[in-house]
Design an enzyme around this catalytic site. Sequence first.
Site, PDB file in Angstrom:
ATOM      1  N   TYR A 126      76.849 -67.487  52.731  1.00  0.00           N
ATOM      2  CA  TYR A 126      77.866 -66.523  52.319  1.00  0.00           C
ATOM      3  C   TYR A 126      77.284 -65.373  51.504  1.00  0.00           C
ATOM      4  O   TYR A 126      77.859 -64.294  51.457  1.00  0.00           O
ATOM      5  CB  TYR A 126      78.937 -67.215  51.465  1.00  0.00           C
ATOM      6  CG  TYR A 126      80.031 -67.876  52.255  1.00  0.00           C
ATOM      7  CD1 TYR A 126      79.759 -68.960  53.071  1.00  0.00           C
ATOM      8  CD2 TYR A 126      81.338 -67.416  52.160  1.00  0.00           C
ATOM      9  CE1 TYR A 126      80.765 -69.575  53.777  1.00  0.00           C
ATOM     10  CE2 TYR A 126      82.356 -68.031  52.857  1.00  0.00           C
ATOM     11  CZ  TYR A 126      82.070 -69.107  53.663  1.00  0.00           C
ATOM     12  OH  TYR A 126      83.082 -69.708  54.351  1.00  0.00           O
TER      13      TYR A 126
ATOM     14  N   LYS B 100      72.415 -81.079  57.003  1.00  0.00           N
ATOM     15  CA  LYS B 100      71.898 -81.040  58.373  1.00  0.00           C
ATOM     16  C   LYS B 100      70.378 -81.158  58.245  1.00  0.00           C
ATOM     17  O   LYS B 100      69.616 -80.284  58.660  1.00  0.00           O
ATOM     18  CB  LYS B 100      72.337 -79.727  59.047  1.00  0.00           C
ATOM     19  CG  LYS B 100      72.037 -79.652  60.537  1.00  0.00           C
ATOM     20  CD  LYS B 100      72.898 -80.550  61.398  1.00  0.00           C
ATOM     21  CE  LYS B 100      72.414 -80.538  62.838  1.00  0.00           C
ATOM     22  NZ  LYS B 100      73.056 -81.559  63.688  1.00  0.00           N
TER      23      LYS B 100
ATOM     24  N   ASP C 137      77.590 -82.897  61.520  1.00  0.00           N
ATOM     25  CA  ASP C 137      78.293 -83.135  62.788  1.00  0.00           C
ATOM     26  C   ASP C 137      78.938 -84.513  62.782  1.00  0.00           C
ATOM     27  O   ASP C 137      80.092 -84.702  63.177  1.00  0.00           O
ATOM     28  CB  ASP C 137      77.358 -82.934  63.994  1.00  0.00           C
ATOM     29  CG  ASP C 137      75.992 -83.571  63.835  1.00  0.00           C
ATOM     30  OD1 ASP C 137      75.696 -84.112  62.745  1.00  0.00           O
ATOM     31  OD2 ASP C 137      75.213 -83.534  64.801  1.00  0.00           O
TER      32      ASP C 137
ATOM     33  N   ASP D 162      83.251 -75.247  53.815  1.00  0.00           N
ATOM     34  CA  ASP D 162      84.335 -74.413  54.319  1.00  0.00           C
ATOM     35  C   ASP D 162      84.944 -75.064  55.563  1.00  0.00           C
ATOM     36  O   ASP D 162      86.155 -75.227  55.686  1.00  0.00           O
ATOM     37  CB  ASP D 162      83.795 -73.018  54.664  1.00  0.00           C
ATOM     38  CG  ASP D 162      84.871 -72.133  55.260  1.00  0.00           C
ATOM     39  OD1 ASP D 162      85.970 -72.080  54.691  1.00  0.00           O
ATOM     40  OD2 ASP D 162      84.611 -71.504  56.305  1.00  0.00           O
TER      41      ASP D 162
ATOM     42  N   ASP E  22      88.672 -77.392  55.883  1.00  0.00           N
ATOM     43  CA  ASP E  22      89.785 -77.040  56.772  1.00  0.00           C
ATOM     44  C   ASP E  22      90.131 -78.215  57.686  1.00  0.00           C
ATOM     45  O   ASP E  22      91.297 -78.516  57.925  1.00  0.00           O
ATOM     46  CB  ASP E  22      89.450 -75.817  57.638  1.00  0.00           C
ATOM     47  CG  ASP E  22      90.106 -74.545  57.104  1.00  0.00           C
ATOM     48  OD1 ASP E  22      90.311 -74.470  55.877  1.00  0.00           O
ATOM     49  OD2 ASP E  22      90.407 -73.641  57.902  1.00  0.00           O
TER      50      ASP E  22
END
Length: 354
Positions: free
Chosen positions: A141, A189, A221, A245, A249
């Site tokens: 970001y 990851k 994942d 993020d 959601d």
Amino acid sequence: MEKEIVVLPGDGIGQEIIDSAIQVLEKIGEKYGHAFRFIHHDIGGTSYDKHGTPLTQEAIDDCLEADAVLLGAIGGPKWDNLPPEVRPEAGLLKIRKALNLYANIRPIKGFAPLLHASPLKEEIIKGADILIVRELTGGLYFGTPRERRNEGNEVVDTLLYTREEIERIVDIGFQSAMMRKKHLTSVDKANVLESSRMWREIVEEKSKEYPEVTVEHMLVDSASMRLITHPTSFDVIVTENMFGDILSDEASVLTGSIGMLPSASLSGKFGLYEPVHGSAPDIAGKGIANPLGMILSAAMMLRYSFDLQKEADAVEKAVETSLEKGYHTADLNVKNGTKVGTKEMTEIVISHIE
Ligand code: IPM
Ligand code: MG
């Protein structure tokens, strides 16, 4: 107790639900003997329309002086075609950075009368109680360079983290786990990214300071899959900005009611509190928005920034009781319930504050 709170209604339904939080806080102040003072500022598209920028320096300065900040929501189709630096989202990113709000806390817990609306089978979601701790001021970001180059034919985004940035958020993850079921899932990851390998190392180091916490490393994942298949297997999830993020959601819809979820963005005790949902431009101005995520965000503010546990409990209990009595806004689906608007819902919650 006397506290100064900056309120940033923002855009869309943000303008409507912020008043619900203020009214609830005024009631709490009356009942428990506190004085809350509110200072209003614009943020997002509304700020752009009035001041030509999604966040003014005056707003930032007042936030820096205040004890906490309440935010409604930002964004809307009206501002979708603005250049990136003045889009409503830029205001949000700017305030996170300016106030150093590096820890985003999103509790995901269902309410019994709403669980039937979950996209998951009730037996899978029942009992799920997850706290997502997302790093908020680093990573993709904010890294530079971030640009188009080579005549627009090449693009670069930079994922940058310092050891200190990772250590402080991982620490919040462990501290949060200590206050809950003492289980921490660190999401990364590490099979691909160097930043994730350093993240994992730091989590391992930190875990020595918190021997009671069981730590599990999970690839992002696989975590996104597990959130749907075994949501009850999580307690606290700690992860970097972009993964957080996305996962937050995903997690927010599991309980069947995104309109209910609060969040805190913290820098130590100081925090900005906002509902997880967006500005819902399609229903803005109609008086039907669900104020409960906003009200529960105010409860989080009482708990995290002001240490007013009794008062926070009273607000959360009032929300729960109102739902149990069948009251709900149009976005929620309560069996045999009574559908009410924003104002009525707020009044009902206030009438249940004990
Ligand atoms: C969130 C939002 C923001 C983010 C957007 C609006 C910039 O999705 O708070 O999760 O990506 O952080
Ligand atoms: Mg998001």
